[in-house]
Design a protein around this motif. Structure first.
Motif, PDB file in Angstrom:
ATOM      1  N   ALA A   1       0.746  -1.157   0.123  1.00 57.02           N
ATOM      2  CA  ALA A   1      -0.060   0.070   0.032  1.00 57.02           C
ATOM      3  C   ALA A   1       0.938   1.381   0.019  1.00 57.02           C
ATOM      4  O   ALA A   1       0.636   2.443  -0.737  1.00 57.02           O
ATOM      5  CB  ALA A   1      -0.902   0.047   1.287  1.00 57.02           C
ATOM      6  N   ALA A   2       2.051   1.273   0.808  1.00 58.59           N
ATOM      7  CA  ALA A   2       2.770   2.488   0.782  1.00 58.59           C
ATOM      8  C   ALA A   2       3.481   2.525  -0.433  1.00 58.59           C
ATOM      9  O   ALA A   2       3.604   4.025  -0.928  1.00 58.59           O
ATOM     10  CB  ALA A   2       3.813   2.018   1.752  1.00 58.59           C
ATOM     11  N   VAL A   3       3.851   1.534  -1.197  1.00 61.49           N
ATOM     12  CA  VAL A   3       4.339   1.674  -2.657  1.00 61.49           C
ATOM     13  C   VAL A   3       3.344   2.153  -3.590  1.00 61.49           C
ATOM     14  O   VAL A   3       3.889   3.199  -4.403  1.00 61.49           O
ATOM     15  CB  VAL A   3       5.122   0.393  -3.200  1.00 61.49           C
ATOM     16  CG1 VAL A   3       5.625   0.453  -4.595  1.00 61.49           C
ATOM     17  CG2 VAL A   3       6.235   0.053  -2.096  1.00 61.49           C
ATOM     18  N   LYS A   4       2.156   1.691  -3.482  1.00 57.55           N
ATOM     19  CA  LYS A   4       1.162   2.309  -4.479  1.00 57.55           C
ATOM     20  C   LYS A   4       0.935   3.589  -4.239  1.00 57.55           C
ATOM     21  O   LYS A   4       0.744   4.607  -5.241  1.00 57.55           O
ATOM     22  CB  LYS A   4      -0.026   1.297  -4.239  1.00 57.55           C
ATOM     23  CG  LYS A   4      -0.890   1.701  -5.024  1.00 57.55           C
ATOM     24  CD  LYS A   4      -2.375   1.044  -4.778  1.00 57.55           C
ATOM     25  CE  LYS A   4      -3.435   1.170  -5.761  1.00 57.55           C
ATOM     26  NZ  LYS A   4      -4.743   0.748  -5.599  1.00 57.55           N
ATOM     27  N   GLU A   5       0.646   3.982  -2.882  1.00 59.62           N
ATOM     28  CA  GLU A   5       0.376   5.496  -2.654  1.00 59.62           C
ATOM     29  C   GLU A   5       1.530   6.452  -3.128  1.00 59.62           C
ATOM     30  O   GLU A   5       1.380   7.500  -3.574  1.00 59.62           O
ATOM     31  CB  GLU A   5       0.399   5.594  -1.139  1.00 59.62           C
ATOM     32  CG  GLU A   5      -0.056   6.916  -0.671  1.00 59.62           C
ATOM     33  CD  GLU A   5      -0.303   7.037   0.984  1.00 59.62           C
ATOM     34  OE1 GLU A   5       0.228   7.995   1.559  1.00 59.62           O
ATOM     35  OE2 GLU A   5      -0.763   6.075   1.509  1.00 59.62           O
ATOM     36  N   ALA A   6       2.772   6.078  -3.012  1.00 55.41           N
ATOM     37  CA  ALA A   6       3.976   6.822  -3.235  1.00 55.41           C
ATOM     38  C   ALA A   6       4.092   6.864  -4.851  1.00 55.41           C
ATOM     39  O   ALA A   6       4.470   8.082  -5.332  1.00 55.41           O
ATOM     40  CB  ALA A   6       5.287   6.359  -2.834  1.00 55.41           C
TER      41      ALA A   6
ATOM     42  N   ASP B   1       5.979  11.990 -10.457  1.00 51.53           N
ATOM     43  CA  ASP B   1       7.272  11.710 -11.051  1.00 51.53           C
ATOM     44  C   ASP B   1       8.114  10.691 -10.095  1.00 51.53           C
ATOM     45  O   ASP B   1       8.554  11.117  -8.899  1.00 51.53           O
ATOM     46  CB  ASP B   1       7.941  13.174 -11.455  1.00 51.53           C
ATOM     47  CG  ASP B   1       9.165  12.787 -12.093  1.00 51.53           C
ATOM     48  OD1 ASP B   1       9.773  11.608 -12.637  1.00 51.53           O
ATOM     49  OD2 ASP B   1      10.222  13.821 -11.929  1.00 51.53           O
ATOM     50  N   LEU B   2       8.467   9.695 -10.599  1.00 52.66           N
ATOM     51  CA  LEU B   2       9.219   8.471  -9.863  1.00 52.66           C
ATOM     52  C   LEU B   2      10.628   9.287  -9.725  1.00 52.66           C
ATOM     53  O   LEU B   2      11.254   8.667  -8.841  1.00 52.66           O
ATOM     54  CB  LEU B   2       9.017   7.246 -10.329  1.00 52.66           C
ATOM     55  CG  LEU B   2       7.676   6.774 -10.388  1.00 52.66           C
ATOM     56  CD1 LEU B   2       7.434   5.318 -10.615  1.00 52.66           C
ATOM     57  CD2 LEU B   2       7.048   6.835  -8.964  1.00 52.66           C
ATOM     58  N   SER B   3      11.211   9.803 -10.673  1.00 55.23           N
ATOM     59  CA  SER B   3      12.569   9.999 -10.604  1.00 55.23           C
ATOM     60  C   SER B   3      13.248  11.025  -9.517  1.00 55.23           C
ATOM     61  O   SER B   3      14.115  11.020  -9.104  1.00 55.23           O
ATOM     62  CB  SER B   3      12.915  10.894 -12.057  1.00 55.23           C
ATOM     63  OG  SER B   3      12.440  12.015 -12.221  1.00 55.23           O
ATOM     64  N   GLU B   4      12.207  11.681  -9.008  1.00 54.87           N
ATOM     65  CA  GLU B   4      12.361  12.636  -7.882  1.00 54.87           C
ATOM     66  C   GLU B   4      11.576  12.233  -6.309  1.00 54.87           C
ATOM     67  O   GLU B   4      11.707  13.018  -5.757  1.00 54.87           O
ATOM     68  CB  GLU B   4      12.254  14.124  -8.116  1.00 54.87           C
ATOM     69  CG  GLU B   4      13.068  14.550  -9.199  1.00 54.87           C
ATOM     70  CD  GLU B   4      12.984  15.755  -9.622  1.00 54.87           C
ATOM     71  OE1 GLU B   4      12.341  16.671  -8.914  1.00 54.87           O
ATOM     72  OE2 GLU B   4      13.766  16.246 -10.485  1.00 54.87           O
ATOM     73  N   ASN B   5      10.998  11.173  -6.532  1.00 60.49           N
ATOM     74  CA  ASN B   5       9.994  10.749  -5.498  1.00 60.49           C
ATOM     75  C   ASN B   5      10.521   9.871  -4.496  1.00 60.49           C
ATOM     76  O   ASN B   5      10.849   8.666  -4.576  1.00 60.49           O
ATOM     77  CB  ASN B   5       8.748  10.057  -6.215  1.00 60.49           C
ATOM     78  CG  ASN B   5       7.766   9.489  -5.067  1.00 60.49           C
ATOM     79  OD1 ASN B   5       8.003   9.716  -4.148  1.00 60.49           O
ATOM     80  ND2 ASN B   5       6.620   9.410  -5.678  1.00 60.49           N
ATOM     81  N   PHE B   6      11.437  10.395  -3.452  1.00 61.28           N
ATOM     82  CA  PHE B   6      12.053   9.836  -2.311  1.00 61.28           C
ATOM     83  C   PHE B   6      11.041   8.895  -1.497  1.00 61.28           C
ATOM     84  O   PHE B   6      11.271   7.680  -1.205  1.00 61.28           O
ATOM     85  CB  PHE B   6      12.581  10.672  -1.389  1.00 61.28           C
ATOM     86  CG  PHE B   6      13.236  10.079  -0.078  1.00 61.28           C
ATOM     87  CD1 PHE B   6      14.458   9.530  -0.182  1.00 61.28           C
ATOM     88  CD2 PHE B   6      12.481   9.940   0.938  1.00 61.28           C
ATOM     89  CE1 PHE B   6      15.060   8.794   0.925  1.00 61.28           C
ATOM     90  CE2 PHE B   6      13.046   9.235   2.097  1.00 61.28           C
ATOM     91  CZ  PHE B   6      14.202   8.829   1.824  1.00 61.28           C
ATOM     92  N   GLU B   7       9.914   9.382  -1.433  1.00 59.21           N
ATOM     93  CA  GLU B   7       8.850   8.141  -0.715  1.00 59.21           C
ATOM     94  C   GLU B   7       8.719   6.874  -1.346  1.00 59.21           C
ATOM     95  O   GLU B   7       8.743   5.958  -0.639  1.00 59.21           O
ATOM     96  CB  GLU B   7       7.549   8.864  -0.695  1.00 59.21           C
ATOM     97  CG  GLU B   7       7.389  10.310   0.437  1.00 59.21           C
ATOM     98  CD  GLU B   7       8.105  11.410   0.017  1.00 59.21           C
ATOM     99  OE1 GLU B   7       8.141  11.478  -1.446  1.00 59.21           O
ATOM    100  OE2 GLU B   7       8.332  12.462   0.775  1.00 59.21           O
ATOM    101  N   TYR B   8       8.678   7.152  -2.855  1.00 55.27           N
ATOM    102  CA  TYR B   8       8.608   5.952  -3.545  1.00 55.27           C
ATOM    103  C   TYR B   8       9.728   4.894  -3.297  1.00 55.27           C
ATOM    104  O   TYR B   8       9.284   3.722  -3.201  1.00 55.27           O
ATOM    105  CB  TYR B   8       8.641   6.274  -5.112  1.00 55.27           C
ATOM    106  CG  TYR B   8       8.515   4.949  -6.055  1.00 55.27           C
ATOM    107  CD1 TYR B   8       7.254   4.078  -6.033  1.00 55.27           C
ATOM    108  CD2 TYR B   8       9.677   4.756  -6.757  1.00 55.27           C
ATOM    109  CE1 TYR B   8       7.105   3.117  -6.841  1.00 55.27           C
ATOM    110  CE2 TYR B   8       9.658   3.678  -7.346  1.00 55.27           C
ATOM    111  CZ  TYR B   8       8.466   2.819  -7.613  1.00 55.27           C
ATOM    112  OH  TYR B   8       8.543   1.696  -8.332  1.00 55.27           O
ATOM    113  N   TYR B   9      11.027   5.339  -3.594  1.00 52.40           N
ATOM    114  CA  TYR B   9      12.141   4.796  -3.187  1.00 52.40           C
ATOM    115  C   TYR B   9      12.276   3.987  -1.775  1.00 52.40           C
ATOM    116  O   TYR B   9      12.626   2.924  -1.544  1.00 52.40           O
ATOM    117  CB  TYR B   9      13.237   5.553  -3.637  1.00 52.40           C
ATOM    118  CG  TYR B   9      13.284   5.635  -5.007  1.00 52.40           C
ATOM    119  CD1 TYR B   9      14.038   4.603  -5.740  1.00 52.40           C
ATOM    120  CD2 TYR B   9      13.110   6.913  -5.656  1.00 52.40           C
ATOM    121  CE1 TYR B   9      13.943   4.897  -7.286  1.00 52.40           C
ATOM    122  CE2 TYR B   9      13.353   7.074  -6.932  1.00 52.40           C
ATOM    123  CZ  TYR B   9      13.631   6.103  -7.879  1.00 52.40           C
ATOM    124  OH  TYR B   9      13.701   6.345  -9.204  1.00 52.40           O
TER     125      TYR B   9
END
Length: 167
Positions: A30-35, A40-48
């Motif tokens: 769920a956290a990955v999906k939300e992030a 933009d994933l290239s600058e998305n620290f929460e995603y990583y």
């Protein structure tokens, strides 16, 4: 290497795997999906960070499952007058002229900073099966060993405070 585990160790590992699969995994997904939905994933620290936590959880599950597949089940039973797993032991170290108290545990629970000594360590191997008053030699390497005298030991309950080591 095959880990030597007691039945209680196996139960704790199975509980951790179940918790990680049923609770931690869905939260991580769920956290990955939300992030990911934040753009933009290239600058998305929460995603990583979310992906990293998800991968850590999956690695831990694989590690514990492999440990269970390859484990050798051992008994934590011992005679009343002999040292065994989950005994708290006091020894006198002649070389240093001091006493040391520790608890013998399986290798997955060993933590020398908390005086939890593995039965696979030189000291653990040396005192297993011995009695109060016995003098045993602890072989650290081919060129060094020291003697200890067993002063006392007592059975210690296998409580929930003992954690399974990290990988």
């Amino acid at each position: 290497m095959r880990e030597e585990l007691t039945q209680r160790d196996i139960e704790k590992i199975e509980q951790e795997i179940e918790h990680r699969k049923l609770v931690v995994r869905p939260e991580a997904i769920a956290a990955v999906k939300e992030a990911r939905e934040q753009g933009d994933l290239s600058e998305n620290f929460e995603y990583y960070a979310a992906k990293r936590e998800k991968n850590i959880n999956e690695s831990r599950i694989r590690y514990l499952e492999k440990m269970l597949r390859t484990a050798k089940v051992i008994s934590d039973e011992s005679k009343d007058d002999e040292i065994g797993i989950n005994n708290t032991v006091t020894v006198y170290i002649e070389e240093d002229d001091e006493e040391e108290t520790f608890r013998l545990v399986t290798s997955i629970r060993g933590d020398s900073l908390k005086n939890l000594i593995s039965i696979e360590s030189p000291l653990g191997k040396a005192v297993m099966g011995h009695k109060v008053g016995d003098r045993v030699s602890v072989k650290v390497s081919d060129s060094y060993s020291y003697d200890v005298v067993i002063r006392s030991f007592e059975n210690t309950d296998d409580d929930e405070s003992l954690t399974i080591r990290r990988f």
